[in-house]
Design a protein around this motif. Sequence first.
Motif, PDB file in Angstrom:
ATOM      1  N   GLU A   1     -17.679   9.724  12.317  1.00 22.08           N
ATOM      2  CA  GLU A   1     -17.184   9.763  11.215  1.00 22.08           C
ATOM      3  C   GLU A   1     -17.955   8.345  10.046  1.00 22.08           C
ATOM      4  OE1 GLU A   1     -15.236  11.397   9.221  1.00 22.08           O
ATOM      5  OE2 GLU A   1     -14.706  12.920  11.360  1.00 22.08           O
ATOM      6  N   GLN A   2     -18.483   7.128  10.651  1.00 20.06           N
ATOM      7  CA  GLN A   2     -18.922   6.304  10.162  1.00 20.06           C
ATOM      8  C   GLN A   2     -20.317   6.671   9.538  1.00 20.06           C
ATOM      9  OE1 GLN A   2     -18.586   2.320  11.253  1.00 20.06           O
ATOM     10  NE2 GLN A   2     -19.640   1.661   9.864  1.00 20.06           N
ATOM     11  N   LEU A   3     -20.931   7.349  10.544  1.00 22.22           N
ATOM     12  CA  LEU A   3     -22.398   7.935  10.542  1.00 22.22           C
ATOM     13  C   LEU A   3     -22.490   9.112   9.885  1.00 22.22           C
ATOM     14  CD1 LEU A   3     -23.623   7.370  13.953  1.00 22.22           C
ATOM     15  CD2 LEU A   3     -24.083   6.038  11.869  1.00 22.22           C
ATOM     16  N   GLY A   4     -21.636   9.365   9.601  1.00 19.45           N
ATOM     17  CA  GLY A   4     -21.516  10.880   8.444  1.00 19.45           C
ATOM     18  C   GLY A   4     -21.679  12.158   9.046  1.00 19.45           C
ATOM     19  N   GLY A   5     -21.235  12.010  10.192  1.00 17.36           N
ATOM     20  CA  GLY A   5     -20.886  13.579  11.214  1.00 17.36           C
ATOM     21  C   GLY A   5     -19.762  13.055  11.873  1.00 17.36           C
ATOM     22  N   ARG A   6     -19.786  14.647  12.357  1.00 19.77           N
ATOM     23  CA  ARG A   6     -17.864  14.807  13.019  1.00 19.77           C
ATOM     24  C   ARG A   6     -17.895  14.910  15.051  1.00 19.77           C
ATOM     25  NH1 ARG A   6     -14.121  19.172  11.567  1.00 19.77           N
ATOM     26  NH2 ARG A   6     -11.896  18.616  12.111  1.00 19.77           N
ATOM     27  N   LEU A   7     -17.020  14.523  15.308  1.00 20.08           N
ATOM     28  CA  LEU A   7     -16.639  15.105  16.597  1.00 20.08           C
ATOM     29  C   LEU A   7     -15.989  16.271  16.780  1.00 20.08           C
ATOM     30  CD1 LEU A   7     -17.161  14.116  19.782  1.00 20.08           C
ATOM     31  CD2 LEU A   7     -15.056  12.895  19.355  1.00 20.08           C
ATOM     32  N   ILE A   8     -16.081  16.775  17.748  1.00 18.35           N
ATOM     33  CA  ILE A   8     -15.572  18.422  17.747  1.00 18.35           C
ATOM     34  C   ILE A   8     -15.246  18.866  19.002  1.00 18.35           C
ATOM     35  CG2 ILE A   8     -15.718  20.869  16.771  1.00 18.35           C
ATOM     36  CD1 ILE A   8     -17.345  20.120  14.143  1.00 18.35           C
TER      37      ILE A   8
ATOM     38  N   GLN B   1     -16.952  23.371  10.993  1.00 18.95           N
ATOM     39  CA  GLN B   1     -17.929  21.896  10.472  1.00 18.95           C
ATOM     40  C   GLN B   1     -17.176  22.228   8.878  1.00 18.95           C
ATOM     41  OE1 GLN B   1     -19.421  24.809  11.234  1.00 18.95           O
ATOM     42  NE2 GLN B   1     -19.419  24.486  13.432  1.00 18.95           N
ATOM     43  N   ALA B   2     -15.660  22.058   8.178  1.00 20.29           N
ATOM     44  CA  ALA B   2     -15.538  22.340   6.671  1.00 20.29           C
ATOM     45  C   ALA B   2     -15.957  21.035   6.518  1.00 20.29           C
ATOM     46  CB  ALA B   2     -14.108  23.478   6.742  1.00 20.29           C
ATOM     47  N   SER B   3     -14.983  20.033   7.355  1.00 17.38           N
ATOM     48  CA  SER B   3     -14.943  18.479   6.778  1.00 17.38           C
ATOM     49  C   SER B   3     -16.215  18.203   6.161  1.00 17.38           C
ATOM     50  CB  SER B   3     -14.193  17.997   7.352  1.00 17.38           C
ATOM     51  OG  SER B   3     -14.749  17.697   8.774  1.00 17.38           O
ATOM     52  N   LEU B   4     -17.411  18.740   7.554  1.00 18.47           N
ATOM     53  CA  LEU B   4     -18.553  17.871   6.940  1.00 18.47           C
ATOM     54  C   LEU B   4     -19.567  18.418   5.414  1.00 18.47           C
ATOM     55  CD1 LEU B   4     -20.544  19.054  10.953  1.00 18.47           C
ATOM     56  CD2 LEU B   4     -19.606  16.409   9.816  1.00 18.47           C
TER      57      LEU B   4
END
Length: 643
Positions: A484-491, A430-433
């Motif tokens: 990404e657009q919502l400020g989250g991430r798919l892992i 989750q480092a990019s969050l």
Amino acid sequence: MLENTPQSPRINQEQRFRLLIDAVVDYAIYMTDPSGIITSWNSGARRFKGYEEAEILGEHFSRFYTDQDRAAGLPQRALETAVREGRFEGEGWRVRKDGTLFWSHVVIDPIIDSQSGELLGFAKITRDLTDRKMAEETLKQSEQQFRLLVQSVTDYAIYMLGPDGQVTNWNQGAQRIKGYLPAEAIGQHFSMFYTPEDRAAGEPQRALSIAASEGRFEKKGWRVRKDGTRFLAHVVIDAIRSDTGTLLGFAKITRDITDATQAQQALEQAREALFQSQKLQAIGQLTGGIAHDFNNLLTVILGNLEIVRKRMPDDPKLAQLLDNATQGALRGVSLTQRMLAFARRQKLSAESVELPVLVQGISGLLQSSMGPSIHIQTRFTEALSPVLADVNQLELAILNLATNARDAMPHGGSILIAADERLATEAGAQASLKPGRYVCLSITDEGEGMDEATLASAVEPFFTTKGVGKGTGLGLSMVHGLAEQLGGRLILESQKGVGTSAQLWLPLADSAASEKAVVEAQAAPTPPELLVLVVDDDSLVLTSTRLLIEDLGHRVLCAHSGSQALELHERNPDIDLVITDMAMPQMDGAQLAKLLRDRQPDLPIILATGYAERLEGFASQLPRLTKPFKQIDLVQVIGQAMN
């Protein structure tokens, strides 16, 4: 004459013997009387002691000793030892005539009368070994310096082994790295530093065998410290042989490269992450640009189809053809939406969403889409916080992820849809969050799983492992872009033969977002007739938009650029409304709108766009017309702008 004849041979023999002794120049050979007084002197003594025969005869031999040795009585003890033991031999510093010192090897033999046993004197042989002594001292000093050097090295374990692998010495670096004191390591077999599995495989013996046969062994491997912890080591073993080729032992150098290896791996991972990020960014820009141009084409197609439908005769066959064409265009709209989702340029209506309620609402659709061989389970933690998301896009994302899970289990299986709150940190996946709390919505299957290569490319657009015609390759990329657009991430986490878990990390909805609802633009009554200025650099879009607006009963002026639009506005001050494309060369829609508002602050302006640009200032408050649009969309946005 007859009386002297028997003595002549004896005299000649003494002369020859004296000539022989005097010819020796590498040894000082001379005699003393019983008290140590010098009675003879050869050329060798003269050469490296410096005294002429006339200068030294009658002098005591102790004058060659240093002051310290004379004070200690060494000359007298040497003579006493020679008498007592029949010979004296030793080494020490001696003094030349000029006062310089030289290192000598001395042999003193007593001269005894064979008949009476009387001590006649001493025969003394001295050899100058200064060069050898200095070489030994230099070697000794070099060895000491080398020993100090090796001992002071702390970053390398440097030690020696006997031919059988026994440790024979131990430096500070070995103590620091391996943890053993010298007394604990010396005498032990070096295999004690290997892992149990390496010892069982015969690695220590193989290393020595290679070093002995090839002269050198080098390898990286895991080693064990005294406390049982393991470290990654770079090991070099060199064979040590004598001048005759006899194996004397081995020199072993070990370096702890654990931190360096981990740092290198971290650097490579960071580089790979940066490369992937840059690659996805470039693909996103390309995809967004393609989608924008494609939306322009779809705007033309859908607009013209609407005009044709209104003006064609009532023919069922023609109507079916138009319906098919419209459905095909709408499929193109769906494709561009997915492309824009990956590029993070879709228009989102973010609101507070209760995940359990949302999943429950689409459970019927999910089960019917999955088929009877797929069993869907849900698991949500209690009091799960709402997330900030676009409901329609999130439902589509869940459907896409569930469809991928189903396709990974061709023979059926279970899909688990779960959600819980988690804390994102600066470390880990989750480092990019942005650090903080998120809801992790996961969809896990029991399918075939993905290998590392497939997993690395899974979110790239148009990448698919499905057969031809069975997938566009935009499902995961769309979900990735949405997150990404919502400020989250798919892992994605996957293991070949075990299954895959798609984790959608979504930000929590704050109080302001919780109160926000999707505000749909209400269609206000359209004014009877307007003079509308339409601006677009694409002539096809410009024509299609003009026809749709004229079909609504309005008059239309067309401009292909911002500068032409400004000229038309100056010549036509009665313009009621401006509809301008956002993405245009030289002067974009936002810049044009700013100049028009400077001239006429109350002028209604609509921005048309193929994707959701980020706008700042007053332009962000202007009504938006999303391409591709239909006539009803024009009716609604014109009504909104004019009211």
